[in-house]
Design a protein around this motif. Structure first.
Motif, mmCIF file in Angstrom:
data_model
loop_
_atom_site.group_PDB
_atom_site.id
_atom_site.type_symbol
_atom_site.label_atom_id
_atom_site.label_comp_id
_atom_site.label_asym_id
_atom_site.label_seq_id
_atom_site.Cartn_x
_atom_site.Cartn_y
_atom_site.Cartn_z
ATOM 1 N N ASN A 37 -19.428 105.969 -69.355
ATOM 2 C CA ASN A 37 -19.251 106.615 -70.197
ATOM 3 C C ASN A 37 -18.671 107.628 -70.074
ATOM 4 O O ASN A 37 -18.371 109.027 -70.822
ATOM 5 N N LYS A 40 -15.173 109.169 -69.598
ATOM 6 C CA LYS A 40 -14.042 108.424 -71.264
ATOM 7 C C LYS A 40 -14.424 109.615 -72.063
ATOM 8 O O LYS A 40 -15.268 110.453 -72.410
ATOM 9 N N ARG A 41 -13.238 109.743 -72.837
ATOM 10 C CA ARG A 41 -12.588 110.394 -73.627
ATOM 11 C C ARG A 41 -12.454 109.664 -74.760
ATOM 12 O O ARG A 41 -11.982 108.575 -74.932
ATOM 13 N N TYR A 42 -12.986 109.685 -75.747
ATOM 14 C CA TYR A 42 -12.703 109.375 -77.160
ATOM 15 C C TYR A 42 -12.315 109.861 -78.307
ATOM 16 O O TYR A 42 -12.035 111.002 -78.279
ATOM 17 N N LEU A 44 -10.648 105.794 -77.255
ATOM 18 C CA LEU A 44 -9.252 105.299 -76.285
ATOM 19 C C LEU A 44 -8.290 104.461 -77.128
ATOM 20 O O LEU A 44 -9.500 103.378 -77.397
ATOM 21 N N SER A 54 -7.402 101.398 -80.874
ATOM 22 C CA SER A 54 -7.762 102.831 -80.751
ATOM 23 C C SER A 54 -9.370 102.538 -80.915
ATOM 24 O O SER A 54 -10.115 102.055 -82.442
ATOM 25 N N GLU A 57 -16.167 106.307 -79.906
ATOM 26 C CA GLU A 57 -17.356 106.191 -79.584
ATOM 27 C C GLU A 57 -18.992 105.576 -80.375
ATOM 28 O O GLU A 57 -18.932 106.132 -81.530
#
Length: 337
Positions: A37, A40-42, A44, A54, A57
């Motif tokens: 991750n 990855k942008r939370y 998400l 939704s 993290e």
């Protein structure tokens, strides 16, 4: 039939050794594996069952292993703690390999793809690992699922939760049964609390969720509704659903819902990508589920249940205590009748 299972495995070790916080630091043997991750942008959007939710993290609490009172405080506040690199990564990957070798012998894996990746054949719908307790008790798996560090961790947690009780009552025991699972495409676990399955006879019971390999959110990771075990928002859920018992199917009848977006706010669901060696500890009353596996790789994990020696589980579950004569599990494979 659990009545034929051995009730104990040896004698538990002296609890004094589990009070040494140094023994619970992040495992130094693990190589620095890269998290999936990184990009990855939370929050998400994760697919889970019949809905999308939704997800924020999941917080890594491994830095609290040298401050166990703070770790327990975090567990009681959020309902979970994520411990990165807690178990030896190579032990976990060896356990994964053993599982995949067994499935490959049964013709369930693609023969032209790397075994360790766990790509299943097209018509594979239900692997049924949870019924394979012989495999779950293979020595390669027990070195992970009944690892001494897990005994140490839970004995320490129980000692902190009940400081007025003698240490002999607080040694950690684990259920003999192992909830070994492999999810294929579109499979998932609905929203539930473990109390519905475990009953109310063991109030201090905790679960260790152990990913057996590197698992991305899109492959079906654990999702936790943060704080749901104590929030007044969920009082009715715990008073009604939380006191029910799972039906005869043993699985879906224990779910609150197949759509996590219907029962928890968007800021409460947490998950992450996991690496082999990570462990998540959750309480018996926190709402949790999994994202759906959207890939052609098996998502393999195992739940182990833990409770102190002074608490007795439901009669349907036998208990395994730590063998004090070995720091590792027995090298001999045990079979469950």
């Amino acid at each position: 039939n659990n009545s034929t299972m051995p009730q104990k495995r040896g004698e538990p070790e002296d609890v004094s050794c589990v009070r040494n916080d140094e023994a619970l630091h992040t495992n130094p043997k693990n190589k620095k594996a890269k998290l999936h991750n990184n990009n990855k942008r939370y929050p998400l959007l994760a697919v889970s069952g019949s809905g999308r939710v939704s997800v924020n993290e999941m917080k890594d609490s491994s830095n609290l292993l040298d401050n166990l009172p703070s770790l327990l405080q975090q567990l009681e506040k959020d309902g979970y703690v994520l411990l990165r690199n807690f178990l030896d990564r190579e032990l976990v990957l060896n356990a994964r390999k053993r599982i995949l070798e067994d499935l490959n012998e049964k013709g369930l894996l693609c023969p032209d793809l790397p075994l360790i990746e766990g790509h299943y054949v097209k018509d594979c719908k239900n692997v049924g690992l949870i019924h394979n307790q012989i495999l779950a008790h293979h020595s390669d798996l027990l070195r992970v699922l009944e690892n001494p560090r897990l005994y140490q961790l839970f004995s320490s947690i129980f000692a902190l939760k009940h400081p007025h009780l003698p240490s002999s009552d607080l040694r950690a025991n684990t259920f003999f049964f192992k909830w070994l699972r492999a999810l294929t495409k579109d499979q998932f676990t609905g929203v539930h609390v473990d109390r519905v399955y475990m009953g109310s006879s063991a109030p201090t019971l905790h679960t260790a969720w152990i990913p057996l390999g590197d698992i991305r959110i899109e492959e079906g990771t654990l999702m936790v509704c943060r704080g749901s075990q104590s929030s007044s928002e969920f009082r009715d859920v715990h008073e009604n659903y939380g006191k029910s018992r799972v039906g005869s199917d043993g699985v879906q009848s224990g779910w609150l819902t197949a759509d996590p977006s219907t029962c928890c706010g968007s800021e409460q669901w947490v998950s992450t990508d996991f690496l082999a060696g990570d462990v998540v500890v959750i309480g018996v009353d926190v709402l949790h589920a999994s994202s759906s596996n959207q890939t052609t790789r098996l998502r393999i994990s195992c739940d182990t249940r833990w409770l102190p020696a002074n608490e007795q589980p439901s009669p349907m579950f036998a208990v395994a205590e730590q063998n004090s004569s070995d720091e590792e599990c027995s090298s001999e494979e045990e079979e469950v009748p």
